[in-house]
Design a protein around this motif. Structure first.
Motif, PDB file in Angstrom:
ATOM      1  N   ALA A  71       0.814  -1.221   0.000  1.00 38.21           N
ATOM      2  CA  ALA A  71       0.000   0.000   0.000  1.00 38.21           C
ATOM      3  C   ALA A  71       0.848   1.271   0.000  1.00 38.21           C
ATOM      4  O   ALA A  71       0.440   2.296  -0.546  1.00 38.21           O
ATOM      5  CB  ALA A  71      -0.934  -0.006   1.212  1.00 38.21           C
ATOM      6  N   TRP A  72       2.022   1.216   0.630  1.00 37.07           N
ATOM      7  CA  TRP A  72       2.858   2.408   0.750  1.00 37.07           C
ATOM      8  C   TRP A  72       3.431   2.872  -0.598  1.00 37.07           C
ATOM      9  O   TRP A  72       3.900   3.996  -0.729  1.00 37.07           O
ATOM     10  CB  TRP A  72       4.020   2.143   1.713  1.00 37.07           C
ATOM     11  N   SER A  73       3.385   1.982  -1.595  1.00 29.17           N
ATOM     12  CA  SER A  73       3.976   2.316  -2.901  1.00 29.17           C
ATOM     13  C   SER A  73       2.925   2.611  -3.967  1.00 29.17           C
ATOM     14  O   SER A  73       3.258   2.791  -5.140  1.00 29.17           O
ATOM     15  CB  SER A  73       4.861   1.164  -3.383  1.00 29.17           C
ATOM     16  N   LYS A  74       1.652   2.686  -3.552  1.00 24.06           N
ATOM     17  CA  LYS A  74       0.561   2.876  -4.511  1.00 24.06           C
ATOM     18  C   LYS A  74      -0.235   4.138  -4.174  1.00 24.06           C
ATOM     19  O   LYS A  74      -0.254   4.597  -3.029  1.00 24.06           O
ATOM     20  CB  LYS A  74      -0.371   1.662  -4.499  1.00 24.06           C
ATOM     21  N   ASN A  75      -0.878   4.691  -5.187  1.00 26.20           N
ATOM     22  CA  ASN A  75      -1.730   5.877  -5.017  1.00 26.20           C
ATOM     23  C   ASN A  75      -1.010   6.971  -4.224  1.00 26.20           C
ATOM     24  O   ASN A  75      -1.529   7.511  -3.248  1.00 26.20           O
ATOM     25  CB  ASN A  75      -3.034   5.497  -4.300  1.00 26.20           C
ATOM     26  N   LEU A  76       0.210   7.291  -4.675  1.00 16.95           N
ATOM     27  CA  LEU A  76       1.049   8.224  -3.939  1.00 16.95           C
ATOM     28  C   LEU A  76       0.433   9.616  -3.816  1.00 16.95           C
ATOM     29  O   LEU A  76       0.739  10.351  -2.868  1.00 16.95           O
ATOM     30  CB  LEU A  76       2.429   8.314  -4.605  1.00 16.95           C
ATOM     31  N   ASP A  77      -0.414   9.988  -4.755  1.00 14.48           N
ATOM     32  CA  ASP A  77      -1.007  11.328  -4.734  1.00 14.48           C
ATOM     33  C   ASP A  77      -2.359  11.373  -4.032  1.00 14.48           C
ATOM     34  O   ASP A  77      -2.958  12.451  -3.921  1.00 14.48           O
ATOM     35  CB  ASP A  77      -1.177  11.842  -6.172  1.00 14.48           C
ATOM     36  N   ASP A  78      -2.828  10.238  -3.566  1.00 14.57           N
ATOM     37  CA  ASP A  78      -4.124  10.177  -2.887  1.00 14.57           C
ATOM     38  C   ASP A  78      -3.918  10.249  -1.377  1.00 14.57           C
ATOM     39  O   ASP A  78      -3.438   9.294  -0.755  1.00 14.57           O
ATOM     40  CB  ASP A  78      -4.851   8.879  -3.253  1.00 14.57           C
ATOM     41  N   PRO A  79      -4.280  11.375  -0.746  1.00 15.79           N
ATOM     42  CA  PRO A  79      -4.049  11.535   0.700  1.00 15.79           C
ATOM     43  C   PRO A  79      -4.906  10.623   1.562  1.00 15.79           C
ATOM     44  O   PRO A  79      -4.664  10.506   2.764  1.00 15.79           O
ATOM     45  CB  PRO A  79      -4.392  13.007   0.945  1.00 15.79           C
ATOM     46  N   HIS A  80      -5.904   9.966   0.958  1.00 19.51           N
ATOM     47  CA  HIS A  80      -6.804   9.107   1.728  1.00 19.51           C
ATOM     48  C   HIS A  80      -6.487   7.615   1.537  1.00 19.51           C
ATOM     49  O   HIS A  80      -7.160   6.765   2.118  1.00 19.51           O
ATOM     50  CB  HIS A  80      -8.261   9.367   1.318  1.00 19.51           C
ATOM     51  N   SER A  81      -5.467   7.309   0.753  1.00 21.31           N
ATOM     52  CA  SER A  81      -5.120   5.912   0.517  1.00 21.31           C
ATOM     53  C   SER A  81      -4.350   5.339   1.695  1.00 21.31           C
ATOM     54  O   SER A  81      -3.837   6.069   2.544  1.00 21.31           O
ATOM     55  CB  SER A  81      -4.277   5.785  -0.757  1.00 21.31           C
ATOM     56  N   SER A  82      -4.285   4.010   1.752  1.00 23.05           N
ATOM     57  CA  SER A  82      -3.562   3.347   2.840  1.00 23.05           C
ATOM     58  C   SER A  82      -2.065   3.608   2.708  1.00 23.05           C
ATOM     59  O   SER A  82      -1.560   3.929   1.635  1.00 23.05           O
ATOM     60  CB  SER A  82      -3.820   1.839   2.791  1.00 23.05           C
ATOM     61  N   GLY A  83      -1.378   3.494   3.822  1.00 30.19           N
ATOM     62  CA  GLY A  83       0.074   3.619   3.796  1.00 30.19           C
ATOM     63  C   GLY A  83       0.596   5.038   3.925  1.00 30.19           C
ATOM     64  O   GLY A  83       1.777   5.287   3.662  1.00 30.19           O
ATOM     65  N   GLN A  84      -0.253   5.985   4.352  1.00 26.99           N
ATOM     66  CA  GLN A  84       0.164   7.383   4.428  1.00 26.99           C
ATOM     67  C   GLN A  84       1.317   7.590   5.418  1.00 26.99           C
ATOM     68  O   GLN A  84       2.234   8.367   5.158  1.00 26.99           O
ATOM     69  CB  GLN A  84      -1.017   8.266   4.811  1.00 26.99           C
ATOM     70  N   THR A  85       1.255   6.911   6.558  1.00 26.56           N
ATOM     71  CA  THR A  85       2.317   7.076   7.550  1.00 26.56           C
ATOM     72  C   THR A  85       3.647   6.544   7.029  1.00 26.56           C
ATOM     73  O   THR A  85       4.700   7.156   7.218  1.00 26.56           O
ATOM     74  CB  THR A  85       1.956   6.355   8.865  1.00 26.56           C
ATOM     75  N   LEU A  86       3.601   5.399   6.347  1.00 25.74           N
ATOM     76  CA  LEU A  86       4.822   4.846   5.766  1.00 25.74           C
ATOM     77  C   LEU A  86       5.379   5.773   4.695  1.00 25.74           C
ATOM     78  O   LEU A  86       6.598   5.967   4.600  1.00 25.74           O
ATOM     79  CB  LEU A  86       4.548   3.466   5.172  1.00 25.74           C
ATOM     80  N   LYS A  87       4.500   6.351   3.893  1.00 24.16           N
ATOM     81  CA  LYS A  87       4.945   7.294   2.863  1.00 24.16           C
ATOM     82  C   LYS A  87       5.630   8.495   3.512  1.00 24.16           C
ATOM     83  O   LYS A  87       6.638   8.996   3.008  1.00 24.16           O
ATOM     84  CB  LYS A  87       3.754   7.743   2.015  1.00 24.16           C
TER      85      LYS A  87
END
Length: 218
Positions: free
Chosen positions: A16-32
């Motif tokens: 999840a941390w490597s996908k939808n990088l421009d979507d602030p509501h996607s999973s993995g935000q903390t890892l990003k």
């Protein structure tokens, strides 16, 4: 520590941390965010050394970062420590042999290089984390190595085998990797209140080049 504590289980699932990088509501935000902060610290360490005001200033800055890295390892923040180490390993810094061979820097840098050696899948680092956890220390692992292992496990193993059965080996492998991360998170939850003797947050958007150039003896 706060960022690591805010990681949710779903942040690791399906890369999840490597996908939808421009979507602030996607999973993995903390890892990003952790990846972004990691790169920021690494780049700052490199820039501060390369653009120092002179030889003695370079020695001062390099000494600061090496000792900061050592202290972070001692308190269990292996992720921030590796961010600094990554910056010190940049090709622009590596060519400055006169700095890395300085008497105050070389022995400590050797210990850090030994810890983060890539030999045997970073065996030294993994043993250090395991030892720290066994002693009840709060640990923030170097996320890079764990995310890499999760990527290989996810991408390198099919969910369904050719015979149509579920790939149980894949599930077992991912379970082991998640368990390693869960051990350090559980230790972090138990540490209340959290205390850290060094915060690299102060380094965000601040440069050490502005510091006064003092000669380091030794």
């Amino acid at each position: 520590y706060r960022d690591y504590l805010n990681i949710l289980p779903e942040d690791f699932y399906g890369l999840a941390w490597s996908k939808n990088l421009d979507d602030p509501h996607s999973s993995g935000q903390t890892l990003k965010k952790m990846v972004t902060d990691f790169n920021s610290i690494a780049n700052q360490a490199t820039n501060d050394i390369v653009y120092a005001l002179g030889y003695h200033h370079q020695i001062n800055i390099m000494t600061f970062y090496v000792f900061s890295c050592k202290k972070l390892i001692e308190i269990g923040d292996f992720n921030s420590a590796y961010a600094i180490f990554s910056g010190l390993n940049h090709v622009a810094v590596n060519r400055l042999h006169y700095i890395k061979n300085h008497s105050m820097i070389k022995p400590i840098l050797f210990q850090i290089e030994y810890l983060y050696s890539v030999m045997n899948s970073m065996k030294n680092y993994k043993e250090a984390v395991k030892d720290a956890l066994s002693k009840g220390k709060v640990v923030v692992p170097f996320m890079g190595v764990h995310l890499k292992e999760l990527t290989f496990a996810e991408d390198g193993n099919p969910i369904i085998l050719n015979n149509g059965n579920l790939n149980l080996d894949r599930i077992e492998l991912l379970g082991e990797l998640y368990a390693h991360l869960d051990d350090s998170l559980a230790q972090l939850y138990r540490a209340s209140p959290l205390k850290s003797c060094l915060s690299l947050k102060k380094l965000d958007n601040v440069t050490l080049i502005a510091y006064t150039d003092h000669e380091v003896e030794g």
